[in-house]
Design a protein around this motif. Structure first.
Motif, PDB file in Angstrom:
ATOM      1  N   UNK A   1      -6.001   2.893  61.074  1.00  0.00           N
ATOM      2  CA  UNK A   1      -7.090   1.805  60.456  1.00  0.00           C
ATOM      3  C   UNK A   1      -8.171   1.807  61.544  1.00  0.00           C
ATOM      4  N   UNK A   2      -9.492   1.725  60.847  1.00  0.00           N
ATOM      5  CA  UNK A   2     -10.665   1.720  61.879  1.00  0.00           C
ATOM      6  C   UNK A   2     -10.635   0.240  62.459  1.00  0.00           C
ATOM      7  N   UNK A   3     -11.433  -0.133  63.449  1.00  0.00           N
ATOM      8  CA  UNK A   3     -11.549  -1.076  64.169  1.00  0.00           C
ATOM      9  C   UNK A   3     -12.358  -1.940  63.359  1.00  0.00           C
ATOM     10  N   UNK A   4     -12.262  -3.322  63.516  1.00  0.00           N
ATOM     11  CA  UNK A   4     -13.072  -4.326  62.682  1.00  0.00           C
ATOM     12  C   UNK A   4     -13.701  -5.163  63.824  1.00  0.00           C
ATOM     13  N   UNK A   5     -14.820  -5.758  63.395  1.00  0.00           N
ATOM     14  CA  UNK A   5     -15.452  -6.711  64.300  1.00  0.00           C
ATOM     15  C   UNK A   5     -14.688  -7.940  64.048  1.00  0.00           C
ATOM     16  N   UNK A  36       0.261  -2.388  61.920  1.00  0.00           N
ATOM     17  CA  UNK A  36       0.767  -0.929  61.682  1.00  0.00           C
ATOM     18  C   UNK A  36       0.139   0.158  62.057  1.00  0.00           C
ATOM     19  N   UNK A  37      -1.372  -0.134  61.490  1.00  0.00           N
ATOM     20  CA  UNK A  37      -2.323   0.940  61.588  1.00  0.00           C
ATOM     21  C   UNK A  37      -2.670   1.151  63.154  1.00  0.00           C
ATOM     22  N   UNK A  38      -2.618   0.069  63.644  1.00  0.00           N
ATOM     23  CA  UNK A  38      -3.085   0.147  65.300  1.00  0.00           C
ATOM     24  C   UNK A  38      -1.874   0.438  66.310  1.00  0.00           C
ATOM     25  N   UNK A  39      -0.710   0.683  65.563  1.00  0.00           N
ATOM     26  CA  UNK A  39       0.449   1.149  66.511  1.00  0.00           C
ATOM     27  C   UNK A  39       1.132   0.026  66.842  1.00  0.00           C
ATOM     28  N   UNK A  40       1.151  -1.405  66.295  1.00  0.00           N
ATOM     29  CA  UNK A  40       1.865  -2.591  66.741  1.00  0.00           C
ATOM     30  C   UNK A  40       2.648  -2.810  65.722  1.00  0.00           C
ATOM     31  N   UNK A  41       3.995  -2.950  65.987  1.00  0.00           N
ATOM     32  CA  UNK A  41       5.089  -3.352  64.925  1.00  0.00           C
ATOM     33  C   UNK A  41       5.074  -4.753  64.668  1.00  0.00           C
ATOM     34  N   UNK A  42       4.981  -4.941  63.507  1.00  0.00           N
ATOM     35  CA  UNK A  42       4.979  -6.589  63.275  1.00  0.00           C
ATOM     36  C   UNK A  42       6.357  -6.863  62.746  1.00  0.00           C
ATOM     37  N   UNK A  43       6.607  -8.324  63.083  1.00  0.00           N
ATOM     38  CA  UNK A  43       7.820  -8.942  62.667  1.00  0.00           C
ATOM     39  C   UNK A  43       7.737  -9.964  61.762  1.00  0.00           C
ATOM     40  N   UNK A  44       8.196  -9.759  60.303  1.00  0.00           N
ATOM     41  CA  UNK A  44       7.953 -10.766  59.552  1.00  0.00           C
ATOM     42  C   UNK A  44       9.175 -11.712  59.124  1.00  0.00           C
ATOM     43  N   UNK A  45       9.064 -12.982  59.221  1.00  0.00           N
ATOM     44  CA  UNK A  45      10.054 -14.086  58.981  1.00  0.00           C
ATOM     45  C   UNK A  45       9.631 -14.779  57.900  1.00  0.00           C
ATOM     46  N   UNK A  46      10.363 -14.584  56.674  1.00  0.00           N
ATOM     47  CA  UNK A  46      10.038 -15.127  55.178  1.00  0.00           C
ATOM     48  C   UNK A  46      10.767 -16.540  55.304  1.00  0.00           C
ATOM     49  N   UNK A  47      10.020 -17.390  54.574  1.00  0.00           N
ATOM     50  CA  UNK A  47      10.567 -18.599  54.454  1.00  0.00           C
ATOM     51  C   UNK A  47      11.793 -18.689  53.614  1.00  0.00           C
ATOM     52  N   UNK A  55       4.648 -14.327  60.974  1.00  0.00           N
ATOM     53  CA  UNK A  55       4.543 -13.018  61.600  1.00  0.00           C
ATOM     54  C   UNK A  55       4.352 -13.247  62.890  1.00  0.00           C
ATOM     55  N   UNK A  56       5.084 -12.259  63.881  1.00  0.00           N
ATOM     56  CA  UNK A  56       4.906 -12.079  65.314  1.00  0.00           C
ATOM     57  C   UNK A  56       4.779 -10.740  65.635  1.00  0.00           C
ATOM     58  N   UNK A  57       4.188 -10.528  66.651  1.00  0.00           N
ATOM     59  CA  UNK A  57       3.986  -9.148  67.015  1.00  0.00           C
ATOM     60  C   UNK A  57       3.896  -8.954  68.601  1.00  0.00           C
ATOM     61  N   UNK A  58       4.583  -7.749  69.325  1.00  0.00           N
ATOM     62  CA  UNK A  58       4.039  -7.616  70.629  1.00  0.00           C
ATOM     63  C   UNK A  58       3.356  -6.577  71.047  1.00  0.00           C
ATOM     64  N   UNK A  59       2.255  -6.799  71.753  1.00  0.00           N
ATOM     65  CA  UNK A  59       1.391  -5.705  72.096  1.00  0.00           C
ATOM     66  C   UNK A  59       1.145  -5.434  73.574  1.00  0.00           C
ATOM     67  N   UNK A  60       1.455  -4.097  73.759  1.00  0.00           N
ATOM     68  CA  UNK A  60       1.597  -3.852  75.254  1.00  0.00           C
ATOM     69  C   UNK A  60       2.864  -3.579  75.811  1.00  0.00           C
ATOM     70  N   UNK A  61       3.046  -3.220  77.121  1.00  0.00           N
ATOM     71  CA  UNK A  61       4.345  -2.920  77.518  1.00  0.00           C
ATOM     72  C   UNK A  61       5.460  -3.907  77.236  1.00  0.00           C
TER      73      UNK A  61
END
Length: 387
Positions: A1-5, A36-47, A55-61
């Motif tokens: 996915x392309x970068x957005x401003x 996901x398009x930027x290689x980050x795995x999201x976790x979705x917690x439905x109500x 939604x939470x996600x871990x970016x980095x090491x």
């Protein structure tokens, strides 16, 4: 996915009508695809009802010790408000970005999400946390905070991006919200002594709110400034309805209570006091008719955010912004939940709370740019190059 401003991201987020009473799933699903398009795995917690999701996600090491960037996705309604432009389309004019949620608080989320592609060289991780139902009592974030606290790569700090003019806010009031149902006994008002009026007994409870708050104000008058406005715990009844006719003792009366609690005071003690007062009135009612009563249910309970002694999150924000002012607020956020879970927590985000919830809500271009500079500085401070 392309970068957005950040500006493009803001326009996209605002385009989703995420009024609290509606679903936020289209926004959450779009953000998940973006990450996901930027290689980050999201976790979705439905109500539980499947209508909303966190939604939470871990970016980095994959290491502990990072920083959480938290914000809510829901917004307040626009119904009945006079807008000069489409509230679901970001409109720039006079140095401002207009649109529902631009200030509270999709502006902060847009800045954080747009920065994800720049986080490739992080030495310490950033975790993104997007919640729902903050506007109706911080109800949605609780399971997400619990899940993030249990992660093996648990963060140490949390920055909640509520609009604070990019100043460090280190405290806010806690709150308890109740729905109270008073159940009376109907008789003709000419025989009022045989009946139990739900309305009149609800009025006794409402009066307790007024007198208790007056006592709080009197106690605070000689206690010095706490920084809060007002500097004491407030008690408020926002809606009340009941009764069927002027000549019938009311069978039912319902009202909504909002208690805003100064940090340092115990939410459970306020709960005890409220229920004890209700029990006294209920006992009086049952002397007349045993089938009467008072039912109390919690709509919300939000812990306060208290200033931390040597707080790491506060120190980080002050170092990045240069802000040394002392700031507390009377509104509530998810910050209290994060702090209660053991994260060092501070509030800092672009925009002014005075624009939140208003018709023609906006964030100034200057504040939005300030937020972008802050995010860039945060990413830089956590990158391998800065380590």
């Amino acid at each position: 996915m392309s970068q957005m401003t950040a500006e493009e991201m803001l326009a996209k987020l605002v385009s989703f009508d995420t009024t609290s009473a509606k679903t936020n799933l289209p926004l959450i699903e779009w953000v998940a695809d973006y990450l996901d398009g930027h290689g980050v795995v999201p976790v979705i917690l439905p109500s539980d009802d499947g209508i909303h999701a966190n939604l939470y996600a871990h970016v980095g090491p994959e290491e502990p010790g990072g920083v959480i960037l938290s914000g809510h996705t829901d917004v307040v309604p626009v119904t009945g408000q006079a807008w000069d432009s489409d509230p679901w389309v970001v409109t720039e004019r006079d140095g401002r970005y207009y649109g529902r949620g631009t200030c509270d608080m999709k502006g902060f989320l847009a800045i954080a999400l747009a920065a994800v592609p720049t986080m490739g060289s992080l030495d310490r991780p950033i975790q993104l946390a997007l919640s729902y139902d903050e506007e109706v009592g911080c109800l949605g974030c609780v399971p997400m905070v619990k899940a993030m606290a249990a992660l093996p790569h648990r963060a140490k700090m949390c920055i909640v991006g509520e609009p604070s003019m990019m100043k460090a806010v280190t405290g806010h009031k806690g709150s308890i919200g109740y729905t109270t149902h008073v159940r009376g006994y109907e008789v003709h008002s000419s025989l009022v002594h045989r009946g139990v009026s739900a309305v009149m007994n609800a009025a006794r409870m409402v009066e307790w709110h007024r007198t208790t708050m007056a006592e709080n104000a009197a106690d605070a008058a000689g206690a010095g400034s706490s920084g809060y406005e007002p500097p004491y715990t407030t008690l408020h009844v926002g809606t009340i309805e009941g009764g069927t006719a002027g000549n019938i003792t009311a069978r039912d009366c319902r009202f909504l209570t909002d208690i805003r609690i100064i940090p340092g005071e115990d939410e459970t003690e306020w709960d005890r006091r409220y229920r004890a007062m209700a029990a006294e009135i209920e006992a009086d009612m049952r002397v007349i008719h045993p089938g009467t009563g008072i039912d109390i249910s919690e709509r919300m309970i939000t812990p306060a955010l208290a200033a931390e002694d040597g707080g790491r999150a506060e120190a980080l924000v002050r170092r990045l912004t240069g802000d040394n002012s002392d700031n507390v607020v009377s509104y509530q956020t998810e910050a209290g939940h994060f702090q209660q879970a053991g994260f060092s927590t501070v509030i800092c985000g672009p925009g002014s709370i005075e624009q939140a919830h208003q018709p023609n809500e906006y964030i100034s271009v200057a504040q939005f740019d300030h937020g972008k500079r802050f995010m860039s500085a945060l990413v830089g401070s956590l990158s391998a190059a800065a380590a």
